[in-house]
Design an enzyme around this catalytic site. Structure first.
Site, PDB file in Angstrom:
ATOM      1  N   ASP A   3      29.770 -38.499  -0.470  1.00  0.00           N
ATOM      2  CA  ASP A   3      30.657 -38.649  -1.624  1.00  0.00           C
ATOM      3  C   ASP A   3      31.759 -39.658  -1.340  1.00  0.00           C
ATOM      4  O   ASP A   3      32.172 -40.410  -2.218  1.00  0.00           O
ATOM      5  CB  ASP A   3      31.376 -37.336  -1.977  1.00  0.00           C
ATOM      6  CG  ASP A   3      30.442 -36.180  -2.158  1.00  0.00           C
ATOM      7  OD1 ASP A   3      29.338 -36.402  -2.678  1.00  0.00           O
ATOM      8  OD2 ASP A   3      30.825 -35.054  -1.791  1.00  0.00           O
ATOM      9  N   HIS A  63      31.491 -33.922   0.407  1.00  0.00           N
ATOM     10  CA  HIS A  63      30.318 -34.260   1.211  1.00  0.00           C
ATOM     11  C   HIS A  63      30.569 -35.634   1.830  1.00  0.00           C
ATOM     12  O   HIS A  63      31.263 -36.469   1.249  1.00  0.00           O
ATOM     13  CB  HIS A  63      29.054 -34.386   0.353  1.00  0.00           C
ATOM     14  CG  HIS A  63      28.588 -33.143  -0.307  1.00  0.00           C
ATOM     15  ND1 HIS A  63      29.054 -32.734  -1.531  1.00  0.00           N
ATOM     16  CD2 HIS A  63      27.654 -32.228   0.076  1.00  0.00           C
ATOM     17  CE1 HIS A  63      28.440 -31.619  -1.889  1.00  0.00           C
ATOM     18  NE2 HIS A  63      27.589 -31.286  -0.940  1.00  0.00           N
TER      19      HIS A  63
END
Length: 435
Positions: free
Chosen positions: A102, A99
């Site tokens: 992240d 993501h």
């Protein structure tokens, strides 16, 4: 290099008799299975969020992991990227997934957040060129920030819809730049808590429009990967619009996107929807939208999506059988959307968990391939549906006979169907011969 995995050697294949917890017992990447290398059949990916961004918290307690890249801004993000690729090398895993949030910290504005993502994308590009590792898919986190508490594409506030569009564009650009095989839309909060404040028709229209915009942008920039949706029935919302494969397919058909979008199926989400893993794969294959897999499992004594590493060989074998019967992966793979237990603190635990998951998938691949090569399942299935090969039966399905003609045929011929055994127990016993 960092020293996070200091003292941990690259994991090697040692065979089924090995007692080494950091060795593969079944995953032998160059072994041919049904004409393809095991690595190419399985296409393993490490999930960035659970392996490097998750802190070990749960609803009753906070962080248990102490990672050197937590709370450190862009410098920490660069270290985290380095550690990720070190782990890919230790495991000899070919892919990773992420993501946007992240890999790079969120800034004070969308513009700053996107600049952070582009900087880490540059670092990923260098590491990928150096190591040969690849990106299975990227995605945007449209659920953690409080702005998304009422959804992203389905939010009642049009400014949130627009913000989410800006975030997805940046994440899709990063995925495209890194040569990602897919881009996944994970609707963590695309649902509702109560119908008392929800206009479901409006929200579904918004979600359809958002997905259409993503598909249009994919073609505009020349992204060759597949757009995917990950079905999920609930948690954290009471009901999510992408409940299961069937729900997603109906949604795609409504917005004429069934030729453009496939599904990324998670084991744990299938269970939460009241289905089996193999059911979701078989249905996606039948509907022509099977794409990729998030490999994990749930604790079946819990109603929560526990995201544990896969270790159920029989469960995985049945799913693998359906994947192989569907022709295997095209551009998808097995992404370990799995996280350590919050008591598993050591770097060695992170390696051991992936070793176990990779071995379970490899062992399941061997079992499923043996089932296919044996042919008993195919013969039993062909025998059960053999009647449909007759001329009269084909006419019923082919449009040459209307309802009246079919009814007349039954009466004229005096047909009285005699039920035949489905032989379920024999087929279950057959599976156990191979697992």
């Amino acid at each position: 290099m960092s020293d996070f995995f200091q003292g941990i050697a690259p994991v090697k294949y040692e065979g089924p008799d090995s007692a080494n917890p950091l060795a593969f017992r079944y995953y032998d990447r160059d072994r041919l299975v049904l004409g393809k290398r095991m690595e190419d059949q399985l296409r393993f990916a490490v999930a960035y969020w659970h392996s490097f961004a998750w802190e070990g918290g749960d609803p009753f307690g906070g962080r248990t992991f102490l990672r050197p890249w937590f709370d450190g801004g862009m410098e920490a993000a660069r270290l985290k990227a380095e550690v990720c690729f070190e782990m890919l090398d230790i495991l000899d895993a070919p892919f990773f997934t992420f993501h946007d949030r992240d890999v790079a910290p969120e800034g004070q504005s969308l513009a700053e957040s996107n600049r952070n993502l582009r900087e880490i994308t540059d670092i990923f590009g260098e590491l990928m060129e150096k190591t040969g590792k690849k990106l299975l898919w990227g995605t945007a986190n449209l659920f953690s920030n409080r702005r998304y508490m009422s959804g992203a594409a389905t939010n009642p506030d049009p400014e949130v819809f627009a913000y989410a569009a800006g975030q997805v564009r940046a994440a899709l650009d990063a995925t495209h730049r890194l040569g990602g095989a897919n881009y996944v839309l994970w609707g963590g909060r695309e649902g509702y808590e109560t119908l008392l404040n929800t206009d479901m028709e409006r929200e579904l229209e918004q979600l359809g429009r958002f997905l259409s915009l993503v598909v249009d942008y994919k073609h505009r920039v020349g992204f060759q990967g597949t757009i995917m949706i990950e079905p999920k029935p609930q948690e954290p919302t009471k009901h999510q619009y992408d409940y299961d494969v069937a729900s997603v397919y109906g949604f795609l058909r409504r917005f004429e996107l069934e030729k453009e979008v496939k599904v990324n199926i998670e084991v744990g989400h299938a269970v939460l929807a009241g289905h089996s893993f193999e059911h979701e794969i078989a249905l996606a294959s039948a509907l022509g939208i099977f794409g990729s897999v998030d490999a994990n499992r749930n604790d079946y004594q819990s109603g929560w999506d526990t995201d544990q590493f896969p270790n159920n060989h029989p469960e995985m074998t049945l799913g693998m059988y359906q994947i192989l019967k569907a022709g295997g992966f095209y551009d998808g793979g097995f992404n370990f959307d799995s996280k350590l237990r919050r008591q598993s603190l050591d770097p060695e635990d992170l390696i051991a968990a992936h070793v176990g998951g990779m071995d379970v998938c490899a062992r399941a691949l061997l079992s499923a391939a043996a089932l296919i090569e044996d042919g008993s399942f195919d013969r039993a299935l062909a025998d059960r549906y053999a009647g449909w090969d007759d001329t009269e039966a084909r006419n019923m399905l082919g449009g040459d006979a209307d309802l009246g003609a079919i009814a007349d045929w039954v009466e004229t011929e005096g047909i009285e169907p005699e039920p035949r055994s489905g032989k379920q127990e024999m087929l279950e016993n057959l599976v156990n011969r191979f697992v």
